[in-house]
Design a protein around this motif. Sequence first.
Motif, short mmCIF file in Angstrom:
data_model
loop_
_atom_site.label_atom_id
_atom_site.label_comp_id
_atom_site.label_asym_id
_atom_site.label_seq_id
_atom_site.Cartn_x
_atom_site.Cartn_y
_atom_site.Cartn_z
N UNK A 137 33.64 64.64 61.70
CA UNK A 137 32.50 63.60 62.01
C UNK A 137 32.29 62.44 62.89
N UNK A 138 31.27 62.99 63.56
CA UNK A 138 31.02 62.10 64.88
C UNK A 138 29.72 61.06 64.47
N UNK A 170 43.89 53.78 68.89
CA UNK A 170 44.97 54.29 69.52
C UNK A 170 46.29 54.51 68.82
N UNK A 171 46.66 53.69 67.93
CA UNK A 171 47.96 54.19 67.40
C UNK A 171 47.85 55.23 67.28
N UNK A 172 46.65 55.43 65.85
CA UNK A 172 46.32 57.02 64.42
C UNK A 172 46.92 57.92 66.14
N UNK A 173 45.75 58.56 66.91
CA UNK A 173 46.47 59.63 67.89
C UNK A 173 47.37 59.97 68.53
N UNK A 219 40.87 59.14 74.17
CA UNK A 219 40.62 58.47 73.58
C UNK A 219 40.37 59.63 71.10
N UNK A 220 39.58 58.71 70.58
CA UNK A 220 40.61 59.42 68.99
C UNK A 220 40.06 60.43 69.04
N UNK A 221 40.21 61.70 69.51
CA UNK A 221 40.18 63.04 69.68
C UNK A 221 40.69 63.39 69.47
N UNK A 222 41.22 65.38 69.77
CA UNK A 222 42.18 65.98 69.94
C UNK A 222 42.01 67.44 70.30
N UNK A 223 41.98 68.13 71.05
CA UNK A 223 41.33 69.97 70.99
C UNK A 223 43.72 70.37 70.96
N UNK A 224 43.07 71.86 69.99
CA UNK A 224 44.82 71.93 70.25
C UNK A 224 44.76 73.44 69.91
N UNK A 264 38.92 65.25 65.06
CA UNK A 264 38.43 63.55 65.38
C UNK A 264 37.95 61.82 64.57
N UNK A 265 39.18 61.25 64.91
CA UNK A 265 39.38 60.56 64.36
C UNK A 265 38.07 58.99 64.17
N UNK A 266 37.24 58.43 63.02
CA UNK A 266 36.22 57.48 63.11
C UNK A 266 37.72 56.56 62.19
#
Length: 648
Positions: free
Chosen positions: A110-111, A486-489, A523-528, A605-607
Motif C-alpha cells: 500500500x502507498x 525507522x526501527x522496522x525497516x 525511507x520506509x521502503x526497500x527494493x531487493x 513498503x511499510x505503513x
Amino acid sequence: MYSPCVREASEACFHGCCLASLPRFPDPHATDQKQLSSVALSRYNFAITTVASLFPNTQFTNHESLPPLDESFSKFNEAYPQYSNTERADQVRAQEYYHLSMSNHVCLDYIGHGLFSYSQQQNHHMAAPAAPSSSSAPSLQFSPLEQPFFEISYKSVNLNSQLLYGGEESELETKIRKRIMGFMNISEEDYSMVFTANQSSAFKLLADFYPFQSNQNLLTVYDYENEAVGAMICASKKRGARVLSAEFSWPDLRIHSEKLRKIVLSKRKRRRGLIVFPLQSRMTGARYSYLWMSMAQENGWHVLLDACALGPKDMETLGLSLFRPDFLICSFFKVFGKNPSGFACLFVKKSSASILKDSTTAISMGIVSLLPATRSSQFPDESVSSDIETEQTSNYKDNLAAESSLSGPLPVQRISNETFKSHEISDVSFRQKGLSCSEIVELEMPLDIPQSLNKDNSAHGYSEIECRGLDHADSLGLILISLRARFLINWLVNALMSLRHPHSDNGLPLVRIYGPNISFDRGPAVAFNVFDWKGEKVEPTLVQKLADRSNISLSHGLLQHIWFSDKYEEEKEKILELKTSEVEGTLGNKKRYKPGSGIPVVSAALGLLTNFEDMYKIWAFVSRFLDADFVEKERWRYVALNQKTVEV
C-alpha cells in the motif's frame, strides 16, 4: 523571528523525522555546534547499533535455523528500546484493524493515506439494512460489496475554470476538501484543490494545461518506472515538451548531483519548465533533499511535488511556509489491508494558477465530484475507479493510487445513487485480493454524538461520517510514526542481508538490496532481489506470487535511470536487463518497440500499522529460498491443493 510552522519543522528535523536535508535555522538555545554534532553522532551510533545488536557475526543458511519470533522481538527491543514508546500504534491496529491479525495478512504494497478503519466498515455493514441471515457472533467479513460513504462522478469541466470558479460544491465535498487540506498541512488561502479519479489522471491533467511551449522542459526525478509519471510524459511530448530525467549513481542510487545541478541551473529560459519531484523513492526508500526543490524555484522552474509516497504525517516536515511547490499531488485509499480504491488530489498554488493555459486538445478528463450516497448503493456490475501505487504488473508498471479522503464528522445528505462506468485514462492493474468493485463505505453515527443531534440529522436525511484513518495518523503524530518505521525497516534490511546460501565458497548472499542499506535517514521502503545458490536471480514476479501464497502482499517494479561510473562498467552489463516498451508509431496505427534497460526488483513498503511480526514474516518467507528445491516444492504443492497445473 520564525513562524511556528518553521520552528515545528526544524524541531522535527532535529529528532530525525525530516525526509531529507532541511536548511537549519539558528537556534537561540543551541551552544555553538553541539546540537548538530550530537545529531551526527546519534545517526552514526544508530547504524552501528543495528549491525552489532541484531544477529552480530551471524549468517543464516537454513530457514529452519532462524530464531523464533519471540526471541527475535526481544533482541529487537534491546537494540531499539524506544520502540516500546510506539505501542499506541499496536493498540490502534488491534482495535481498529483487527482483520490484519485475523486473516494473517501482511500488507506491504500500500502507498498513500488511509481514510477509514476496518472497524468502521464492519460496524456500518452490520448496522446497514441487509438480507435476513442466521444470527451469529460478529465475524470477519470479506464481502466485496459494502455500503458506500460517497460516490464519485466524472465532471465535464475545464481545469482552469475549476480553479477559477470552483463550480457548485456540495456540503459533503466542501467538508472532505477541508479535512484533506488540514491533514496535508496545506492552507486554503494559498492553494486550490481538485479531486481527480486517480493519480494518473492528476499527472496527465497538469501536463495537458502546463505551458510547455514557453517552458519547454519536463524534468522527472524517479529511480523507478512510474505509470502516472509515464502518462504525464506521454501527454507532455504531444504538447512539445522536452523530457529529461535525473540519474541515480550506482550502487547506492543517490541522485547524481552534478548532472541534475547542471540541468536545473541552465541559464537558457526555454530550458526551464516543470520539475516533478518526490521527496523519497517509494521503491528503494532513498530520500532526496528539499534543497533541490528550492534550487529549482530560485532558477525559474515550476515545481510539482509528488506526495503520493510520503508517510501519513510527512507533510508536517515539509514546512510549506518555507517550501511552497507550485503544484502538489497526493492520493488516498479507503481501508488498509481491505480496500485500496480511492481518488487523488491535485493542489495548485493560487499564485501559480495563471501560468496554466487552456489546451486545444485536452478535454479535462479525470476531474471528479464526490456525491452523497444512499446506504443501499452497491456496485455489483460496475467497475469503479480504483488503483494503488504499486509496481505489480508484468510490464513493470505502477498500479497507481487514486484514493479517497475524509474525516471529521461529516453530514451526508442521502440522495439517489448514480452509478457510473470507469473511464480510466491509463491502464490500471492491481491485485484486488478478491475485490471486484470499489468499496466506498458510509459510516453509522458515532456513539458519542448527542442524541438530539443524531435525531435532528436523521430528520433531515443526514448521517455523520468520520475519517478515522486520518484521525489515527493525527493522534499518533510525526515523531512516533517516523521512529517506528525507522526501527522496522532497518531491522528488515539487516535481517535480509544476514541470509547466505550454504556450501558456497564465499558465502553467496541470498538477497541483494538496491539503494540505501542500513541508514538512519532511509525511507520506509526497500527494493531487493532474491538469488539462487548459482547466483542467478529469481524473477521478481515469481517471488511476488509465492509471497501471495504465504499471505504476504509485495509489489514489484523496474529501477531505471541508473548511472554507472567507469569503476562499475563491467558490473553494469550483468546488472541491467533490457526491456521493450510499446510506443506509438508514426504511420497509421502501427506501433514500434523502444528498447530500454533497468533492474526488475521486488519492493516492500511499510505503513503506520506495520508491526514487527510483519517484518519477521517476510524475513521467514524470503529465507525459504535458501532451500534449493523451494520453488519446485511450491509448484507441486499448488497442483496437489488445486488439482491443476499453473505456471509458477
